[in-house]
Design an enzyme around this catalytic site. Structure first.
Site, PDB file in Angstrom:
ATOM      1  N   HIS A 104      -0.566  42.185  11.489  1.00  0.00           N
ATOM      2  CA  HIS A 104       0.685  42.737  12.005  1.00  0.00           C
ATOM      3  C   HIS A 104       1.754  41.692  12.291  1.00  0.00           C
ATOM      4  O   HIS A 104       2.935  41.921  12.036  1.00  0.00           O
ATOM      5  CB  HIS A 104       0.371  43.509  13.284  1.00  0.00           C
ATOM      6  CG  HIS A 104       1.550  44.160  13.934  1.00  0.00           C
ATOM      7  ND1 HIS A 104       2.318  45.121  13.304  1.00  0.00           N
ATOM      8  CD2 HIS A 104       2.099  43.991  15.173  1.00  0.00           C
ATOM      9  CE1 HIS A 104       3.282  45.520  14.116  1.00  0.00           C
ATOM     10  NE2 HIS A 104       3.186  44.840  15.242  1.00  0.00           N
ATOM     11  N   HIS A 146      -2.818  44.372  14.634  1.00  0.00           N
ATOM     12  CA  HIS A 146      -2.518  45.529  15.465  1.00  0.00           C
ATOM     13  C   HIS A 146      -3.729  46.449  15.450  1.00  0.00           C
ATOM     14  O   HIS A 146      -4.277  46.737  14.387  1.00  0.00           O
ATOM     15  CB  HIS A 146      -1.277  46.271  14.950  1.00  0.00           C
ATOM     16  CG  HIS A 146      -0.705  47.216  15.954  1.00  0.00           C
ATOM     17  ND1 HIS A 146      -1.301  48.407  16.276  1.00  0.00           N
ATOM     18  CD2 HIS A 146       0.414  47.140  16.724  1.00  0.00           C
ATOM     19  CE1 HIS A 146      -0.576  49.033  17.197  1.00  0.00           C
ATOM     20  NE2 HIS A 146       0.463  48.271  17.492  1.00  0.00           N
ATOM     21  N   GLU A 198       3.319  49.441  27.875  1.00  0.00           N
ATOM     22  CA  GLU A 198       2.508  49.041  26.732  1.00  0.00           C
ATOM     23  C   GLU A 198       1.461  48.033  27.173  1.00  0.00           C
ATOM     24  O   GLU A 198       1.484  47.529  28.299  1.00  0.00           O
ATOM     25  CB  GLU A 198       3.377  48.479  25.605  1.00  0.00           C
ATOM     26  CG  GLU A 198       4.250  49.537  24.948  1.00  0.00           C
ATOM     27  CD  GLU A 198       4.959  49.038  23.707  1.00  0.00           C
ATOM     28  OE1 GLU A 198       4.694  47.901  23.283  1.00  0.00           O
ATOM     29  OE2 GLU A 198       5.767  49.791  23.151  1.00  0.00           O
ATOM     30  N   ARG A 238       0.779  37.432  20.758  1.00  0.00           N
ATOM     31  CA  ARG A 238       2.068  37.953  21.227  1.00  0.00           C
ATOM     32  C   ARG A 238       1.885  39.152  22.142  1.00  0.00           C
ATOM     33  O   ARG A 238       1.093  40.050  21.863  1.00  0.00           O
ATOM     34  CB  ARG A 238       2.939  38.352  20.027  1.00  0.00           C
ATOM     35  CG  ARG A 238       4.246  39.009  20.443  1.00  0.00           C
ATOM     36  CD  ARG A 238       5.157  39.241  19.271  1.00  0.00           C
ATOM     37  NE  ARG A 238       4.677  40.218  18.316  1.00  0.00           N
ATOM     38  CZ  ARG A 238       4.757  41.547  18.478  1.00  0.00           C
ATOM     39  NH1 ARG A 238       5.232  42.044  19.609  1.00  0.00           N
ATOM     40  NH2 ARG A 238       4.331  42.359  17.531  1.00  0.00           N
ATOM     41  N   ARG A 273      -3.578  42.961  22.494  1.00  0.00           N
ATOM     42  CA  ARG A 273      -3.926  43.389  21.141  1.00  0.00           C
ATOM     43  C   ARG A 273      -5.133  42.658  20.579  1.00  0.00           C
ATOM     44  O   ARG A 273      -5.956  43.252  19.879  1.00  0.00           O
ATOM     45  CB  ARG A 273      -2.725  43.197  20.209  1.00  0.00           C
ATOM     46  CG  ARG A 273      -1.612  44.185  20.456  1.00  0.00           C
ATOM     47  CD  ARG A 273      -0.406  43.881  19.603  1.00  0.00           C
ATOM     48  NE  ARG A 273       0.637  44.874  19.816  1.00  0.00           N
ATOM     49  CZ  ARG A 273       1.855  44.797  19.307  1.00  0.00           C
ATOM     50  NH1 ARG A 273       2.177  43.754  18.546  1.00  0.00           N
ATOM     51  NH2 ARG A 273       2.746  45.743  19.544  1.00  0.00           N
TER      52      ARG A 273
END
Length: 657
Positions: A371, A263, A119, A406, A306
């Site tokens: 998000h 997100h 990811e 994050r 992100r």
């Protein structure tokens, strides 16, 4: 009693760990949830059951916790508390191994080892999946099953259909909570138009049904984050930061509220998220002309953090005058064969079909949506807040572990690790002999924040009077990587909650709080354009709007999306002030706290982007904390106590603190 409020991954991990730690004692552990714990409905699972991507853990061959730590620090944009992050990745890997050994049905590679996905912003594949893209739901089911086993053995009490609406604060310490009945959606019955209070202030509306006031030796808030406040969100409607507001009203320090992660890929016009794992598998982003744009924005392209991807999409939409970009996953289907997307991402594929989209054959429209909240109640690595007796865990807490942004798939890991740590710490605190019960922090981060934080006046009532001004200061908190700020207390410091502004030089100049507008909120034009009552069709990015009730809350949510979204500036933040102060209740209170934090940070860092301060400022490479004052304190809710801790313990605690 230990009262655990919240039933996502953090709340369940906390309750389970507390029950095990309290074995052999008479200490009761009670888990309170807004939904039905017997059936595990949506209100019980919260955001946990929506988690698609997986759990990040360095359990693969050749992977090291040091590598996971490096990726976490890099994504966090210079203000991650490294002590907390090291605990996350070291203890997290062990926690995931234990879950797998206990039967967590993870996806497997052909050789039988856990299949590990890649990811964004991870240096190597380390994402553990279960059920394809249903990791959160599978994990939650396993934890809830363990909670039921403990309940059957008499070691855990499960209380369904309850939500905390007030913390009981006496003598400067939290001594329990007032619970009210929760509705079918997990919202408190009658909680749409609320007025709160000061220390221990309520978020209860006059129409809500008070159930009981529960006395407890320790209270743990694990109620989730506040991304659900935004009109475009991937969260459930219940993710409105109620725990953060409860703690702030009780006098606890809050930190990092300006950092809200968007997100990048939510299906346009819906709240359905498309996991980062899809881009990790090879999907790319295209603009309205079909051009791939991320490779021009960042060398990591679609696998950039992100915040980088969301800002890139935001700018492409603004420059092209469009309301969506396109996620092209057809490359995965072509490369790996028909049926690959349906097999690897069954839940996302089902969502696509429900929206009339065929992502195996054509690109699909996506937009960024709120998000995850990096900010919350300031805590140490054992979940201790600055209020004795109050612990926090998961997205409700701000340990500094996520920094300004994050890292993908670190959220379930955070709930597992720090939920369990809070449970064990709460059990140790609550079960200690009266003379031995002390409130001491672990690590340097929380003492640094507490030493340097200052009071900020919410002025809920006073600001409604024309001409009332107030000052807000933001002070230097913990420096990058968890080092103590100047003059900070040492680790292990015992301290009482702040009652006066910290005696330090402010990091920033006072921010003037201008008088609010006289005009009522009726959906009329406000500075900056039409805000209140904006329809889904008017939403500039096309994502679903979180349900809000009442004109005041609708105006607050719309203004959050308009002025505290992916990019902010001082003018927009001042426009937002008028709307937030014209409304009342916990939603307006939290929105104003976020606004003040965003106004104070005059730089762009991680998920906080200021159009008027587009660069990072090395002098602001630190976390910022506030203690908010709420002058509109109502009378305490008068309901019977259901549990009374040993009074001697509290007198000893007061002396020790």
């Amino acid at each position: 009693m230990i009262l655990v409020i919240g039933s996502g991954v953090a709340g369940l991990s906390c309750a389970i760990a507390a029950a095990h730690a309290a074995a052999g004692t008479e200490l009761e552990v009670r888990l309170v949830a807004p939904g039905d714990l017997a059936t595990g409905d949506a209100a019980v699972g919260g955001s946990t059951v929506l988690a698609q991507g997986g759990i990040a853990a360095s359990i693969g061959a050749g992977d090291r916790w040091q590598d996971h730590l490096a990726d976490t620090l890099a994504a966090g944009a210079g203000i991650v508390a490294a002590d907390a992050a090291e605990l996350l990745v070291r203890e997290g890997a062990d926690a995931v191994r234990r879950l797998i050994a206990a039967g967590l049905d993870v996806d497997r590679a052909p050789d039988g080892a856990p299949a590990l996905g890649l990811e964004a912003a991870h240096g190597r594949p380390r994402i553990v999946h279960a059920g394809g893209d249903r990791t959160g739901a599978v994990l939650h089911a396993q934890l809830l099953g363990e909670a039921h086993r403990l309940a059957a053995a008499g070691r855990l009490v499960l209380a369904s259909g309850r939500r905390a609406v007030e913390l009981v604060v006496e003598g400067g310490a939290v001594r329990g909570a007032v619970l009210a009945a929760a509705g079918e959606t997990g919202r408190t019955v009658g909680a749409e138009a609320t007025n709160g209070g000061g220390h221990g202030g309520s978020v209860l509306s006059p129409g809500a049904e008070v159930v009981e006031r529960v006395r407890a030796d320790a209270v743990v808030l694990a109620t989730g984050g506040y991304a659900g406040l935004y009109p475009r969100t991937s969260n459930r409607a219940g993710a409105r930061g109620e725990g953060v507001v409860l703690a702030a009203r009780a006098g606890a320090l809050v930190a990092d509220l300006e950092f809200v992660q968007f997100h990048p890929t939510v299906i346009a016009g819906t709240g359905s998220l498309v996991s980062e794992a899809v881009r990790g598998a090879g999907a790319v982003l295209r603009d309205g002309a079909g051009r791939r744009f991320m490779a021009l924005q960042d060398p990591r392209a679609e696998l950039a953090p992100r915040d980088v991807v969301s800002r890139a999409i935001h700018r492409v939409l603004r420059e092209r005058g469009e309301d969506r970009v396109w996620l092209d996953a057809t490359v995965i289907e072509r490369a790996e064969g028909d049926g690959t997307l349906a097999r690897r991402f069954p839940a996302i594929s089902a969502a696509m079909r429900s929206h009339g989209l065929d992502w195996a054959r054509e690109p699909v429209p996506v937009v960024p949506a709120a998000h995850y909240a990096m900010g919350g109640v300031a805590s140490d690595t054992d979940g201790r807040s600055t209020l004795p007796g109050l612990f926090v865990a998961g997205e409700t807490a701000s340990t500094g572990v996520q920094g300004a942004n994050r890292l993908a798939s670190n959220s379930l890991l955070e709930g597992l690790v720090f939920g369990a740590r809070a449970g064990r710490a709460a059990a140790a605190f609550a079960s200690a002999a009266p003379g031995a019960r002390r409130w001491e922090t672990r690590g340097a981060t929380l003492p640094a924040l507490a030493e340097s934080a200052v009071e900020a006046s919410r002025l809920v009532e006073a600001s409604r009077a024309r001409g009332t001004d107030g000052g807000v200061f933001a002070a230097r908190g913990a420096t990058a990587h968890g080092a103590a700020a100047r003059g900070a207390a040492a680790p292990g410091t015992a301290f009482a909650p702040l009652t006066e502004p910290a005696n330090i030089a402010p990091r920033y100049a006072p921010l003037d709080i201008a008088p609010i507008m006289d005009a009522p909120m009726t959906g009329a034009l406000l500075p900056g354009g039409p805000i209140a009552g904006a329809s889904r069709a008017a939403a500039p990015t096309g994502a679903a709007e979180c349900p809000v009730t009442g004109r005041g809350e609708a105006a607050v949510a719309a203004m959050l999306g308009a002025e505290l979204g992916i990019e902010r500036d001082a003018a927009g933040l001042e426009r937002a002030a008028a709307v937030f102060r014209a409304a009342s209740g916990p939603v307006a209170d939290l929105a104003e706290m976020i606004r003040i934090a965003a106004l104070a940070r005059t730089e762009s860092r991680g998920a906080h982007a200021r159009a008027d301060f587009p660069e990072r400022d090395p002098a602001q490479a630190h976390r910022t904390a506030f203690r908010f004052v709420f002058p509109d304190t109502p009378a305490r809710t008068a309901v019977p106590d259901t549990h009374v801790p040993d009074a001697r313990a509290w007198s000893e605690l007061a002396r020790a603190s």
